[in-house]
Design a protein around this motif. Structure first.
Motif, PDB file in Angstrom:
ATOM      1  N   ALA A 128     -12.912  -8.822   3.012  1.00 39.13           N
ATOM      2  CA  ALA A 128     -13.012  -8.037   4.178  1.00 39.13           C
ATOM      3  C   ALA A 128     -11.610  -7.588   4.481  1.00 39.13           C
ATOM      4  CB  ALA A 128     -13.345  -9.071   5.424  1.00 39.13           C
ATOM      5  N   GLN A 129     -10.605  -8.522   4.178  1.00 39.50           N
ATOM      6  CA  GLN A 129      -9.018  -8.214   4.463  1.00 39.50           C
ATOM      7  C   GLN A 129      -8.699  -7.241   3.634  1.00 39.50           C
ATOM      8  OE1 GLN A 129      -7.074 -11.974   3.784  1.00 39.50           O
ATOM      9  NE2 GLN A 129      -8.018 -12.950   5.484  1.00 39.50           N
ATOM     10  N   ILE A 130      -9.318  -6.853   2.497  1.00 37.32           N
ATOM     11  CA  ILE A 130      -8.984  -5.623   1.672  1.00 37.32           C
ATOM     12  C   ILE A 130      -9.271  -4.480   2.210  1.00 37.32           C
ATOM     13  CG2 ILE A 130      -9.578  -4.697  -0.715  1.00 37.32           C
ATOM     14  CD1 ILE A 130      -9.762  -7.538  -1.941  1.00 37.32           C
ATOM     15  N   GLY A 131     -10.459  -4.621   2.839  1.00 34.98           N
ATOM     16  CA  GLY A 131     -11.107  -3.198   3.605  1.00 34.98           C
ATOM     17  C   GLY A 131     -10.306  -2.817   4.793  1.00 34.98           C
ATOM     18  N   HIS A 132      -9.892  -3.987   5.394  1.00 35.01           N
ATOM     19  CA  HIS A 132      -9.186  -3.861   6.649  1.00 35.01           C
ATOM     20  C   HIS A 132      -7.668  -3.301   6.419  1.00 35.01           C
ATOM     21  CE1 HIS A 132     -11.516  -7.197   8.651  1.00 35.01           C
ATOM     22  NE2 HIS A 132     -11.987  -6.010   8.956  1.00 35.01           N
ATOM     23  N   CYS A 133      -7.249  -3.536   5.170  1.00 31.62           N
ATOM     24  CA  CYS A 133      -5.667  -3.071   4.883  1.00 31.62           C
ATOM     25  C   CYS A 133      -5.602  -1.602   4.044  1.00 31.62           C
ATOM     26  CB  CYS A 133      -5.144  -4.093   3.778  1.00 31.62           C
ATOM     27  SG  CYS A 133      -4.911  -5.838   4.680  1.00 31.62           S
ATOM     28  N   GLY A 134      -6.908  -0.925   4.089  1.00 36.29           N
ATOM     29  CA  GLY A 134      -6.916   0.406   3.467  1.00 36.29           C
ATOM     30  C   GLY A 134      -7.359   0.548   2.003  1.00 36.29           C
ATOM     31  N   TYR A 135      -7.878  -0.305   1.659  1.00 38.29           N
ATOM     32  CA  TYR A 135      -8.656  -0.103   0.208  1.00 38.29           C
ATOM     33  C   TYR A 135     -10.086  -0.297   0.269  1.00 38.29           C
ATOM     34  CZ  TYR A 135      -3.796  -1.926  -0.671  1.00 38.29           C
ATOM     35  OH  TYR A 135      -2.373  -2.299  -0.832  1.00 38.29           O
ATOM     36  N   VAL A 136     -10.529   0.237  -0.557  1.00 33.82           N
ATOM     37  CA  VAL A 136     -12.007  -0.053  -1.076  1.00 33.82           C
ATOM     38  C   VAL A 136     -12.208  -0.998  -2.073  1.00 33.82           C
ATOM     39  CG1 VAL A 136     -14.232   0.931  -2.160  1.00 33.82           C
ATOM     40  CG2 VAL A 136     -12.587   2.365  -0.890  1.00 33.82           C
ATOM     41  N   GLY A 191      -8.772  -3.573  -5.798  1.00 33.26           N
ATOM     42  CA  GLY A 191      -9.065  -2.636  -4.446  1.00 33.26           C
ATOM     43  C   GLY A 191      -8.308  -1.253  -4.877  1.00 33.26           C
ATOM     44  N   LYS A 192      -8.943  -0.316  -4.327  1.00 30.57           N
ATOM     45  CA  LYS A 192      -8.273   1.044  -4.571  1.00 30.57           C
ATOM     46  C   LYS A 192      -7.957   1.538  -3.317  1.00 30.57           C
ATOM     47  CE  LYS A 192      -9.965   5.289  -6.558  1.00 30.57           C
ATOM     48  NZ  LYS A 192     -10.203   5.892  -7.987  1.00 30.57           N
ATOM     49  N   LYS A 193      -6.823   2.184  -3.099  1.00 30.71           N
ATOM     50  CA  LYS A 193      -6.093   2.656  -2.077  1.00 30.71           C
ATOM     51  C   LYS A 193      -7.020   3.964  -1.524  1.00 30.71           C
ATOM     52  CE  LYS A 193      -2.081   4.972  -0.239  1.00 30.71           C
ATOM     53  NZ  LYS A 193      -0.496   5.251  -0.172  1.00 30.71           N
ATOM     54  N   ILE A 194      -7.307   4.042  -0.486  1.00 30.74           N
ATOM     55  CA  ILE A 194      -8.125   5.278   0.003  1.00 30.74           C
ATOM     56  C   ILE A 194      -7.155   5.914   1.063  1.00 30.74           C
ATOM     57  CG2 ILE A 194     -10.311   4.712  -0.341  1.00 30.74           C
ATOM     58  CD1 ILE A 194     -10.612   3.541   2.538  1.00 30.74           C
ATOM     59  N   ARG A 238       0.764  -1.267   0.025  1.00 28.34           N
ATOM     60  CA  ARG A 238      -0.103   0.015  -0.052  1.00 28.34           C
ATOM     61  C   ARG A 238       0.766   1.299  -0.006  1.00 28.34           C
ATOM     62  NH1 ARG A 238      -2.583   3.436   3.460  1.00 28.34           N
ATOM     63  NH2 ARG A 238      -4.561   4.022   3.146  1.00 28.34           N
ATOM     64  N   GLU A 239       1.873   1.232   0.740  1.00 23.88           N
ATOM     65  CA  GLU A 239       2.691   2.550   0.724  1.00 23.88           C
ATOM     66  C   GLU A 239       3.417   2.705  -0.493  1.00 23.88           C
ATOM     67  OE1 GLU A 239       7.122   2.472   2.328  1.00 23.88           O
ATOM     68  OE2 GLU A 239       6.483   0.590   3.053  1.00 23.88           O
ATOM     69  N   TYR A 240       3.351   1.961  -1.452  1.00 27.37           N
ATOM     70  CA  TYR A 240       4.091   2.233  -2.536  1.00 27.37           C
ATOM     71  C   TYR A 240       2.969   2.693  -3.663  1.00 27.37           C
ATOM     72  CZ  TYR A 240       7.899  -0.440  -0.920  1.00 27.37           C
ATOM     73  OH  TYR A 240       8.874  -1.123   0.051  1.00 27.37           O
ATOM     74  N   LEU A 241       2.000   2.803  -3.049  1.00 27.56           N
ATOM     75  CA  LEU A 241       0.752   3.110  -4.419  1.00 27.56           C
ATOM     76  C   LEU A 241       0.363   4.861  -4.031  1.00 27.56           C
ATOM     77  CD1 LEU A 241      -2.140   0.408  -4.236  1.00 27.56           C
ATOM     78  CD2 LEU A 241      -0.666   1.220  -6.074  1.00 27.56           C
ATOM     79  N   LYS A 242       0.039   5.495  -4.990  1.00 26.29           N
ATOM     80  CA  LYS A 242      -0.468   6.825  -4.767  1.00 26.29           C
ATOM     81  C   LYS A 242      -1.796   6.671  -3.979  1.00 26.29           C
ATOM     82  CE  LYS A 242       1.581   8.523  -9.067  1.00 26.29           C
ATOM     83  NZ  LYS A 242       1.244   8.716 -10.419  1.00 26.29           N
ATOM     84  N   GLN A 243      -2.260   7.501  -3.516  1.00 25.05           N
ATOM     85  CA  GLN A 243      -3.772   7.762  -2.980  1.00 25.05           C
ATOM     86  C   GLN A 243      -4.571   7.724  -4.334  1.00 25.05           C
ATOM     87  OE1 GLN A 243      -4.612  10.659  -0.277  1.00 25.05           O
ATOM     88  NE2 GLN A 243      -6.558   9.718   0.330  1.00 25.05           N
ATOM     89  N   GLY A 244      -5.523   6.862  -4.278  1.00 26.31           N
ATOM     90  CA  GLY A 244      -6.439   6.487  -5.366  1.00 26.31           C
ATOM     91  C   GLY A 244      -5.857   5.480  -6.276  1.00 26.31           C
TER      92      GLY A 244
END
Ligand code: SAH
Length: 276
Positions: free
Chosen positions: A200-208, A273-276, A156-162
């Protein structure tokens, strides 16, 4: 060797872990054999160009400036498909140098070398990207090497927001399943879980969670198992009488038989998933 190859699209890392748990060591010959076997296949895991494109259709932020990573890219079957249907720069990362050589050769042959590059590296380590620099992280049949949740969290940290993440992961289709296939997967890849649990894990990890779909059967039969028939024959002939080769191939065949017997209970699922 038996346990190691239960999970046929096994990776060196997992192999070493399982072998060391049993206080055995994998020989260089066995490692080379795994590499040679999979180098002869366009894909090293279940998937298809159609499935890759379907997953890509959910991603709407890409331009010629986009930066994309394909983690555990293998020889790049899906990466080249991605490259031919996007405009940005793609970096493929894989543990096996032989796979990356083939990857870069494929990119060159397809005239994609100016924007598609394979690099050797381990997803266990920090990835060779800046923080928040990527628009898309792709990974087909490979995130299990560090675990689905751990991969989602770390990448997640390597992804831009969105930015987007698109991965395939072995998943149960039902809450209950026959003991034989349950035991097989617990041995091969205990991280397997049901689709709702993974979402559910995708959600917990900070993605929609954006989209989820089951890979069609032909991703296993036509695109994964069928091309292995010729490779098995070729290697059995090349290493005639070699017990390690005979065992390796017979475990591959057993895995394939289990798929045919129990495909109603498990398969590969694309999670986007999309990073939020
Ligand atoms: N994405 C490809 C390959 C899937 S097989 C396809 O779908 O065809 C899994 C891949 O993960 C293999 O190429 C293996 O070499 C790679 N791999 C395993 N452990 C890894 C690690 N620690 N870091 C990077 N790649 C790894």
């Amino acid at each position: 060797m038996t346990k190691v190859l239960l999970c046929f699209y096994v990776c060196a890392q997992n192999t070493f872990k399982k072998m060391s748990n049993e206080n055995k060591t994998i020989s260089q010959f066995e490692l080379n054999l795994i590499c040679e076997y999979f180098s002869n296949l366009e894909r090293q895991g279940p998937g298809s160009p159609e499935a890759t494109l379907k997953a890509l259709s959910f991603i709407d932020n890409l331009t010629s400036e986009s930066r994309i990573a394909d983690i555990g890219c293998g020889t790049g079957g899906q990466t080249m498909e991605l490259a031919q249907n996007t405009l940005g720069h793609i970096t493929g990362l894989d543990l096996f140098p032989d796979f990356i050589d083939l990857f870069n050769r494929n990119a060159y042959t397809l005239g994609l070398s100016h924007r598609v590059k394979g690099v050797v590296g381990s997803m266990e380590d920090a990835l060779p990207f800046e923080r928040e620099s990527l628009d898309l992280i792709w990974s087909e049949g490979a995130i299990y090497n560090i675990g689905f949740e751990q991969g989602l969290r770390r990448w997640r940290e390597y992804l831009k927001q969105g930015g987007y993440i698109a991965v395939t992961e072995a998943s149960w289709f039902t809450e209950q399943r026959p003991q034989e296939i349950h035991d097989f997967w617990m041995e091969a890849e205990p991280g397997i879980d049901t689709i709702p649990a993974k979402v559910a894990q995708i959600g917990h990890c900070g993605y929609v969670p954006v989209a989820t779909f089951i890979l069609p059967e032909n991703c296993w039969t036509e695109h994964y198992y069928a091309p292995q028939v010729g490779v098995r024959e070729m290697l059995l002939e090349k290493y005639a009488g070699n017990q390690a080769v005979i065992d390796f191939i017979s475990f591959g065949r057993q895995e394939e038989e289990l798929y045919h017997k129990y495909k109603a209970f498990y398969g590969y699922v694309f999670y986007i998933g999309k990073k939020i």
